[in-house]
Write a protein that holds these residues in place. Structure first.
Motif, PDB file in Angstrom:
ATOM      1  N   MET A 318       2.433   6.375  -5.800  1.00 19.36           N
ATOM      2  CA  MET A 318       3.513   7.111  -5.140  1.00 19.36           C
ATOM      3  C   MET A 318       3.071   8.525  -4.741  1.00 19.36           C
ATOM      4  O   MET A 318       3.162   8.891  -3.568  1.00 19.36           O
ATOM      5  CB  MET A 318       4.766   7.108  -6.016  1.00 19.36           C
ATOM      6  CG  MET A 318       5.417   5.730  -6.110  1.00 19.36           C
ATOM      7  SD  MET A 318       7.038   5.734  -6.922  1.00 19.36           S
ATOM      8  CE  MET A 318       6.536   5.489  -8.611  1.00 19.36           C
ATOM      9  N   PRO A 319       2.571   9.359  -5.661  1.00 18.06           N
ATOM     10  CA  PRO A 319       2.099  10.678  -5.221  1.00 18.06           C
ATOM     11  C   PRO A 319       0.798  10.612  -4.422  1.00 18.06           C
ATOM     12  O   PRO A 319       0.441  11.589  -3.752  1.00 18.06           O
ATOM     13  CB  PRO A 319       1.890  11.439  -6.536  1.00 18.06           C
ATOM     14  CG  PRO A 319       1.720  10.399  -7.579  1.00 18.06           C
ATOM     15  CD  PRO A 319       2.557   9.242  -7.133  1.00 18.06           C
ATOM     16  N   LEU A 320       0.071   9.472  -4.464  1.00 16.45           N
ATOM     17  CA  LEU A 320      -1.149   9.323  -3.676  1.00 16.45           C
ATOM     18  C   LEU A 320      -0.876   8.889  -2.234  1.00 16.45           C
ATOM     19  O   LEU A 320      -1.805   8.806  -1.429  1.00 16.45           O
ATOM     20  CB  LEU A 320      -2.082   8.299  -4.338  1.00 16.45           C
ATOM     21  CG  LEU A 320      -2.795   8.757  -5.619  1.00 16.45           C
ATOM     22  CD1 LEU A 320      -3.531   7.584  -6.261  1.00 16.45           C
ATOM     23  CD2 LEU A 320      -3.758   9.904  -5.328  1.00 16.45           C
ATOM     24  N   SER A 321       0.368   8.595  -1.897  1.00 16.44           N
ATOM     25  CA  SER A 321       0.721   8.141  -0.552  1.00 16.44           C
ATOM     26  C   SER A 321       0.345   9.183   0.498  1.00 16.44           C
ATOM     27  O   SER A 321       0.361  10.386   0.238  1.00 16.44           O
ATOM     28  CB  SER A 321       2.223   7.857  -0.473  1.00 16.44           C
ATOM     29  OG  SER A 321       2.606   6.908  -1.429  1.00 16.44           O
ATOM     30  N   GLN A 322       0.012   8.666   1.689  1.00 18.23           N
ATOM     31  CA  GLN A 322      -0.421   9.516   2.794  1.00 18.23           C
ATOM     32  C   GLN A 322       0.381   9.184   4.050  1.00 18.23           C
ATOM     33  O   GLN A 322       0.993   8.115   4.135  1.00 18.23           O
ATOM     34  CB  GLN A 322      -1.917   9.315   3.057  1.00 18.23           C
ATOM     35  CG  GLN A 322      -2.823   9.675   1.888  1.00 18.23           C
ATOM     36  CD  GLN A 322      -2.759  11.152   1.541  1.00 18.23           C
ATOM     37  OE1 GLN A 322      -2.593  12.007   2.417  1.00 18.23           O
ATOM     38  NE2 GLN A 322      -2.884  11.484   0.244  1.00 18.23           N
ATOM     39  N   PRO A 323       0.373  10.063   5.054  1.00 21.49           N
ATOM     40  CA  PRO A 323       1.058   9.756   6.324  1.00 21.49           C
ATOM     41  C   PRO A 323       0.496   8.501   6.977  1.00 21.49           C
ATOM     42  O   PRO A 323      -0.632   8.080   6.709  1.00 21.49           O
ATOM     43  CB  PRO A 323       0.796  11.008   7.165  1.00 21.49           C
ATOM     44  CG  PRO A 323       0.533  12.090   6.172  1.00 21.49           C
ATOM     45  CD  PRO A 323      -0.160  11.427   5.031  1.00 21.49           C
ATOM     46  N   GLY A 324       1.275   7.902   7.858  1.00 19.49           N
ATOM     47  CA  GLY A 324       0.855   6.676   8.531  1.00 19.49           C
ATOM     48  C   GLY A 324       1.056   5.469   7.641  1.00 19.49           C
ATOM     49  O   GLY A 324       2.034   5.375   6.896  1.00 19.49           O
ATOM     50  N   TRP A 325       0.082   4.522   7.698  1.00 23.54           N
ATOM     51  CA  TRP A 325       0.201   3.316   6.891  1.00 23.54           C
ATOM     52  C   TRP A 325       0.143   3.621   5.402  1.00 23.54           C
ATOM     53  O   TRP A 325       0.593   2.826   4.573  1.00 23.54           O
ATOM     54  CB  TRP A 325      -0.900   2.322   7.258  1.00 23.54           C
ATOM     55  CG  TRP A 325      -0.693   1.686   8.587  1.00 23.54           C
ATOM     56  CD1 TRP A 325      -1.327   1.987   9.765  1.00 23.54           C
ATOM     57  CD2 TRP A 325       0.244   0.640   8.897  1.00 23.54           C
ATOM     58  NE1 TRP A 325      -0.851   1.204  10.787  1.00 23.54           N
ATOM     59  CE2 TRP A 325       0.117   0.360  10.282  1.00 23.54           C
ATOM     60  CE3 TRP A 325       1.171  -0.077   8.151  1.00 23.54           C
ATOM     61  CZ2 TRP A 325       0.882  -0.607  10.916  1.00 23.54           C
ATOM     62  CZ3 TRP A 325       1.934  -1.050   8.782  1.00 23.54           C
ATOM     63  CH2 TRP A 325       1.787  -1.311  10.146  1.00 23.54           C
ATOM     64  N   GLY A 326      -0.415   4.777   5.051  1.00 22.00           N
ATOM     65  CA  GLY A 326      -0.497   5.157   3.649  1.00 22.00           C
ATOM     66  C   GLY A 326       0.844   5.351   2.986  1.00 22.00           C
ATOM     67  O   GLY A 326       0.933   5.402   1.749  1.00 22.00           O
ATOM     68  N   VAL A 327       1.903   5.425   3.784  1.00 18.84           N
ATOM     69  CA  VAL A 327       3.234   5.594   3.219  1.00 18.84           C
ATOM     70  C   VAL A 327       3.641   4.365   2.397  1.00 18.84           C
ATOM     71  O   VAL A 327       4.441   4.452   1.461  1.00 18.84           O
ATOM     72  CB  VAL A 327       4.263   5.875   4.336  1.00 18.84           C
ATOM     73  CG1 VAL A 327       4.541   4.619   5.161  1.00 18.84           C
ATOM     74  CG2 VAL A 327       5.571   6.396   3.761  1.00 18.84           C
ATOM     75  N   PHE A 328       3.044   3.214   2.744  1.00 19.86           N
ATOM     76  CA  PHE A 328       3.430   1.994   2.040  1.00 19.86           C
ATOM     77  C   PHE A 328       2.791   1.891   0.655  1.00 19.86           C
ATOM     78  O   PHE A 328       3.131   0.994  -0.126  1.00 19.86           O
ATOM     79  CB  PHE A 328       3.104   0.772   2.901  1.00 19.86           C
ATOM     80  CG  PHE A 328       4.005   0.662   4.099  1.00 19.86           C
ATOM     81  CD1 PHE A 328       5.324   0.257   3.946  1.00 19.86           C
ATOM     82  CD2 PHE A 328       3.555   1.014   5.358  1.00 19.86           C
ATOM     83  CE1 PHE A 328       6.185   0.183   5.041  1.00 19.86           C
ATOM     84  CE2 PHE A 328       4.393   0.945   6.459  1.00 19.86           C
ATOM     85  CZ  PHE A 328       5.714   0.533   6.301  1.00 19.86           C
TER      86      PHE A 328
END
Length: 429
Positions: A318-328
């Motif tokens: 969850m805190p490692l999520s990134q913009p774009g596809w990384g949001v998933f």
């Protein structure tokens, strides 16, 4: 062991499959409807306050606070009432009363007399009724199924809650867009009506109606204390309560900043945010459907701490999520949390229903609601304050660490040396 203990409720005639148990299916369907209604109201009432009553941000936040406050104020007395009165009749009364309260909102709005203070009153009184309903509801399943079916039953009821979490907000938002916030409340009224109807059709065995035979009257204040005393003396119940409360605190803290994190830091669209939360609920659906099989394979006691410990590393996505596809990545972490929540709650609730004396179960459930739900508003304040001071992503790191740390209460407990739940003699009698 759970399988050899004297079963409760309709034990001799309990069907192999709960899908063929008429009473359980009525409870399952009714609570599916009864849980869906409040989930839609989470969207509808704030929209009504904002658009119709032109409320400010703080005024809208009070609606949420008033919904949770009754757990702090009324859980313990509600437990005493539920142990002394007919629990099914209590639940029907609460459904009908909440139906009338919610129905009054669109009717008063149509007359042009709706005020924010009236909306506060409806939410507050509905919250008190929900506390009483929930305390009584937690004691119903052992009356309708055998002891060996408790995990399966709680898992299927937990699956209902997960389905409501998936469908409720989306359904509420769609109906608001189609017919407006005021008319959408009629759907909430319908769900309470369905819940009351199905509860009315349930046939509880006469031996399970009312307080236990031979129960001696205890002064009201002393009766409230009996639930607290029982939990305090049972080391596993005490550890389960601490685990649930700490986890609830940090989960609520994370939830209070999740949408802001996804929108501002990850630049996700509103549609993407909705999809993330929908995908995140899938874990709870799967574990709810297979709770009985998972518990049988791992062990009814061992599954409690395993369900808390193993999914933990995935929370860090969850805190490692990134913009774009990384949001998933956030959705994957949320799905792990959802799976943990449903499986742990199913196993822990089944344990509580097995080991608590029948005449004390509602009061013990009330203690759990009082403490584990009482920390919810505190967790929300903590999450907002931490994110304001340290930033959204660092705050999420603290929250997921806190969620996983809750597992220590059950990992380092007698449960770690048990495979199956063992019934105390007092509870089996």
């Amino acid at each position: 062991m759970t399988q050899t203990a004297q079963p409760r409720g309709e034990t001799a005639a309990a069907p192999t499959s709960l899908w063929r148990n008429r009473n359980f299916m009525l409870l399952w369907f009714g609570q599916g409807a009864g849980t869906l209604g409040p989930r839609t109201a989470l969207i509808v009432l704030p929209v009504l306050a904002l658009d119709t009553l032109h409320a400010g941000t703080f005024q809208v936040s009070l609606l949420t606070s008033l919904g949770w406050l009754p757990y702090l104020l009324f859980s313990l007395p509600a437990g005493v009432l539920a142990d002394r009165l007919d629990q099914r009749k209590i639940m029907i009364f609460c459904d009908v009363a909440r139906l009338l309260l919610i129905l009054s909102v669109p009717l008063i709005a149509l007359a042009g007399r709706l005020t924010l203070w009236y909306l506060y009153a409806v939410v507050g009184v509905s919250g008190v009724l929900t506390v009483l309903f929930t305390v009584a509801y937690r004691s119903q399943l052992p009356k309708l199924v055998s002891a060996s079916q408790l995990v399966d039953g709680n898992g299927k009821l937990g699956m209902c809650e997960s389905l409501a979490e998936v469908a409720g907000p989306g359904l509420g938002g769609a109906l608001v867009g189609l017919v407006g916030a005021t008319r959408t409340l009629y759907a909430n009224v319908l769900t309470y009506a369905l819940s009351a109807l199905t509860l009315g059709l349930i046939r509880v065995p006469k031996s399970e109606q009312g307080p236990p035979a031979g129960a001696r009257p205890v002064p009201f204040r002393a009766a409230m204390g009996e639930g607290l005393t029982f939990v305090r003396k049972q080391v596993i119940l005490r550890r389960l309560l601490l685990c649930t409360s700490v986890c609830n605190f940090f989960v609520t803290a994370a939830s209070s900043i999740a949408v802001t994190f996804l929108l501002r830091d990850l630049h996700a669209s509103a549609t993407t945010v909705g999809l993330v939360f929908t995908l995140g609920s899938v874990g709870g659906l799967v574990t709810g459907a297979f709770a009985r099989r998972i518990s049988a394979r791992i062990g009814s006691a061992r599954v409690i701490w395993v369900s808390m410990l193993l999914p933990g590393p995935l929370y860090f996505l969850m805190p490692l999520s990134q913009p774009g596809w990384g949001v998933f990545l956030y959705a994957v972490g949320l799905a792990a949390l959802s799976a943990n929540s449903t499986l742990f709650n199913t196993a822990a609730l089944s344990y509580r229903q097995l080991v608590c004396p029948r005449g004390l179960l509602s009061r013990v459930s009330a203690v759990y609601l009082w403490i584990s739900y009482g920390v919810v508003p505190l967790g929300s304040l903590f999450g907002g304050a931490l994110a304001t001071g340290a930033g959204l992503r660092p705050a999420l790191w603290v929250c997921v660490l806190g969620m996983w740390s809750a597992s220590l209460f059950v990992v380092f407990s007698p449960l770690r040396r048990m495979r199956e739940v063992q019934l105390p003699e007092a509870a089996a009698a």
